[in-house]
Design an enzyme around this catalytic site. Structure first.
Site, PDB file in Angstrom:
ATOM      1  N   GLN A   1       0.831  -1.206   0.000  1.00 24.29           N
ATOM      2  CA  GLN A   1       0.000   0.000   0.000  1.00 24.29           C
ATOM      3  C   GLN A   1       0.869   1.261   0.000  1.00 24.29           C
ATOM      4  OE1 GLN A   1      -3.689  -0.657   2.734  1.00 24.29           O
ATOM      5  NE2 GLN A   1      -2.066  -1.891   3.625  1.00 24.29           N
ATOM      6  N   ASN A   2       2.179   1.081   0.121  1.00 24.09           N
ATOM      7  CA  ASN A   2       3.097   2.210   0.215  1.00 24.09           C
ATOM      8  C   ASN A   2       3.421   2.763  -1.162  1.00 24.09           C
ATOM      9  OD1 ASN A   2       3.086   1.632   2.933  1.00 24.09           O
ATOM     10  ND2 ASN A   2       5.010   0.496   2.866  1.00 24.09           N
ATOM     11  N   VAL A   3       3.677   4.067  -1.219  1.00 26.87           N
ATOM     12  CA  VAL A   3       3.981   4.731  -2.488  1.00 26.87           C
ATOM     13  C   VAL A   3       5.442   5.145  -2.559  1.00 26.87           C
ATOM     14  CG1 VAL A   3       1.614   5.565  -2.743  1.00 26.87           C
ATOM     15  CG2 VAL A   3       3.310   7.022  -1.594  1.00 26.87           C
ATOM     16  N   ASP A   4       6.257   4.718  -1.587  1.00 28.97           N
ATOM     17  CA  ASP A   4       7.625   5.213  -1.488  1.00 28.97           C
ATOM     18  C   ASP A   4       8.625   4.515  -2.403  1.00 28.97           C
ATOM     19  OD1 ASP A   4       8.120   2.753  -0.093  1.00 28.97           O
ATOM     20  OD2 ASP A   4       7.540   3.718   1.787  1.00 28.97           O
TER      21      ASP A   4
ATOM     22  N   GLY B   1       0.157  -2.574  17.471  1.00 30.83           N
ATOM     23  CA  GLY B   1      -1.154  -1.984  17.632  1.00 30.83           C
ATOM     24  C   GLY B   1      -2.231  -2.777  16.918  1.00 30.83           C
TER      25      GLY B   1
ATOM     26  N   HIS C   1      -1.169   1.482  -4.628  1.00 30.12           N
ATOM     27  CA  HIS C   1      -1.547   2.898  -4.701  1.00 30.12           C
ATOM     28  C   HIS C   1      -0.624   3.712  -5.597  1.00 30.12           C
ATOM     29  CE1 HIS C   1      -3.503   2.181  -0.514  1.00 30.12           C
ATOM     30  NE2 HIS C   1      -4.299   1.819  -1.509  1.00 30.12           N
TER      31      HIS C   1
END
Length: 270
Positions: A82-85, A227, A100
């Site tokens: 899901q990361n765009v980096d 978390g 994404h």
């Protein structure tokens, strides 16, 4: 195994996440807001110009490298991020979908032309001399931008081909993930033995749908995240651990040794 990664995987590379423990509340710009006015586009690019100077120089961390090793040795068949980096790609990962998109590419909303972000950075720097230096101390945000409210006077270049509106080639909130990307992910899950989620709260449906799909198909779902996540009720096992340390251990030792050391019995997944 298919792996789904989220922003929590890149925090060790210095890129903040949206929903990790202690993360401040952040409201990302929606697609509808971006296209609505030139002011919104100016505000986005003013922030993104500073942010890219940091994200663009970020390096893959131990978690990215561990997943690339696992792909090379056959432990990971396919990766969904899901990361765009772009850090998975820089770590050497091959069989994957950037769900994404990538912030390293720019698209014209009017003619569809594409260019590299490095070109856009040069155009932005030429149009706004001194902007990077003036805002060097502002805090970073997760999507390659920064915490910056005052953007009056910032100049946004138009598409060199048609004079149209330029946008990072990423899926904003309010946009749909391209159908062909989603279909590739489902096809990979149809061939998988299990789904591993690493560093995602699964708050948005673009990632959660794959957990639901895997669980419905009877695949074991393992979630590694600090978390709670929205997918916890569907998880076969939930592991409260940092992604980099857990993935590094998993890639460097026998599965049963790593999992036993974490206090989990997942021998059936080894």
């Amino acid at each position: 195994m298919v792996v789904l990664t989220g922003a929590g995987l890149s925090t060790d590379s210095g890129i903040p996440d949206y929903r990790g423990p202690g993360a401040p509340v952040r409201m990302p710009m929606t697609f509808q807001e971006f296209v609505a006015t030139r002011d919104s586009q100016r505000r986005h690019w003013a922030r993104a110009h500073v942010g890219w100077s940091r994200m663009g120089s970020a390096e893959p961390n131990d978690g990215h490298r561990a997943l690339a090793r696992l792909e090379a040795t056959g432990g990971v068949a396919f990766l969904i991020t899901q990361n765009v980096d772009g850090l998975h790609e820089r770590a050497g990962h091959q069989r994957m979908v950037a769900l994404h998109g990538r912030v390293s590419e720019v698209v014209c909303l009017d003619c569809g032309g594409r260019t590299q972000r490095t070109t856009m950075q040069r155009l932005l720097s030429d149009a706004n001399p001194g902007w990077l230096q003036q805002h060097a101390s502002v805090a970073s945000r997760p999507d390659g931008d920064v915490e910056l409210d005052e953007t009056v006077g910032f100049v946004v270049p138009s598409c060199e081909a048609c004079g149209g509106r330029l946008k990072p080639d990423v899926v904003f909130f309010g946009e749909n993930v391209p159908k062909h990307r989603v279909e590739r992910c489902y096809a990979a899950l149809d061939q998988a033995d299990a789904l591993l989620v690493a560093g995602s709260s699964l708050t948005v449906m673009s990632g959660l749908r794959f957990v639901r799909y895997a669980a419905k198909a009877g695949l074991p779902v393992v979630i590694v995240n600090r978390g709670a996540t929205r997918g916890d009720p569907l998880a076969t096992v939930k592991i409260e651990a940092g992604c980099s340390e857990w993935l590094s251990a998993w890639s460097g030792a026998r599965h049963e040794d790593v999992l036993s050391g974490l206090g989990h019995d997942l021998g059936r997944l080894a």
